[in-house]
Design an enzyme around this catalytic site. Structure first.
Site: not given
Ligand code: AP5
Ligand code: ZN
Length: 209
Positions: A156, A167, A127, A13, A88
Site C-alpha cells: 500500500r 496514521r 504488510r 481489523k 473514526r
C-alpha cells in the site's frame, strides 16, 4: 449482527473482518478499501481521497459519512454489516448514530482491537495484499504459500514509516476519543490483538457470544 471494528492501523481489523464476515454472513464495509477502489478507478471521490491517504491524514468527514450512509442502506446490509475503519472521528460516530436511530436500527457491538504502538510499524511495513483476492499477508508472520501469489503482492502507498506514524497519531488524536462514546452505550468489547490471528479471532468470537 451489526458490528464496528475499531483499532489502530495494523491492529488486524481487515484480517479479522475477513474471517468474521464469513461466520456471521454479513458484508464487510471497509472505508479504506472503498477509497482505495475509488482511487484505482480514478473517480472524483478517489482523486480527492488520494492525497489525504498517501500522507496518512484522514479523508474529510463529509466525504466519508455520505459514502457510508449510502452504503449501509443497500439491500445486502438489511440483516447486518461489519464496519471496518468507520467511524473514526466524533462527527462520524454522531452521524452514524443519528442515521441508525432515525432508521430504528441498533448496533450489536463495537469491538476494539488493542495492539501496542511499538508493534504497529512492523505489521504495517511488511504488510502485502493480493490485488486479485484482496487477501492480506505479512511477509514474516503470514506469507503466501503459493509462489505465484507472492509474485503479484502489492504494497500500500500509505505503508511507509512516515505515513504509518501519521496514521497512528491520527488514531490517538481523532479515533480513540470515540471509544468512550460506545462504552457509555454498553456496546464496547475490548479485545487483545496481540498473538496469532487465530487466537485473536477466538477472543473476538468469545466477546461477541
Ligand atoms: P484503512 O484502510 O482503514 O487503514 P488503517 O485503519 O490504517 O488500518 P490498516 O488497514 O492499516 O490496518 P488493519 O487494522 O486493517 O490491519 P490488517 O488486518 O491489514 O484506512 C486507510 C486510509 O483511508 C486512512 O489513513 C484515511 O486516509 C482513509 N480513511 C479510511 N477510513 C476513513 C474514515 N472513516 N475517515 C477518514 N478517513 C478514512 O493487518 C496489518 C498487518 O498485520 C498485515 O500484514 C497482517 O497480515 C498483520 N497481522 C494482522 N493480524 C496479526 C496478528 N494477530 N499478528 C501478527 N500480524 C498480524
Ligand atoms: Zn485495514
Amino acid at each position: 449482527m451489526r458490528l464496528i471494528l475499531v483499532g489502530p492501523p495494523g491492529a488486524g481489523k481487515g484480517t479479522q473482518a475477513g474471517r468474521l464476515v464469513e461466520t456471521y454472513a454479513i458484508p464487510h464495509i471497509s472505508t479504506g478499501d472503498m477509497f482505495r477502489a475509488a482511487v484505482k478507478a480514478g473517480t472524483e471521490l478517489g482523486k480527492r481521497a488520494d492525497e489525504y491517504m498517501r500522507s496518512g491524514a484522514l479523508v474529510p468527514d463529509e466525504l466519508v459519512i455520505a459514502m457510508v450512509l449510502e452504503r449501509i442502506q443497500q439491500d445486502d446490509c438489511k440483516d447486518g454489516f461489519m464496519l471496518d475503519g468507520f467511524p473514526r472521528t466524533t462527527p462520524q460516530a454522531e452521524a452514524l448514530d443519528a442515521a441508525l436511530t432515525a432508521a430504528g436500527i441498533e448496533l450489536d457491538a463495537v469491538v476494539q482491537i488493542e495492539v501496542p504502538d511499538e508493534l504497529i510499524e512492523n505489521r504495517i511495513i511488511h504488510r502485502r495484499q493480493d490485488p486479485e483476492t484482496g487477501k492480506i499477508y505479512h511477509l514474516e508472520y503470514n506469507p503466501p504459500a503459493d509462489e505465484a501469489v507472492r509474485a503479484r503482492l502489492v504494497h500500500r502507498k500509505d505503508d511507509t514509516p512516515e505515513a504509518c506514524r501519521a496514521r497512528l497519531d491520527k488514531y490517538h488524536a481523532e479515533t480513540a476519543p470515540i471509544v468512550p462514546f460506545y462504552a457509555a452505550k454498553g456496546l464496547l468489547k475490548r479485545v487483545d490483538g496481540v498473538g496469532a490471528p487465530d487466537e485473536v479471532e477466538v477472543r473476538i468470537k468469545a466477546a461477541l457470544a
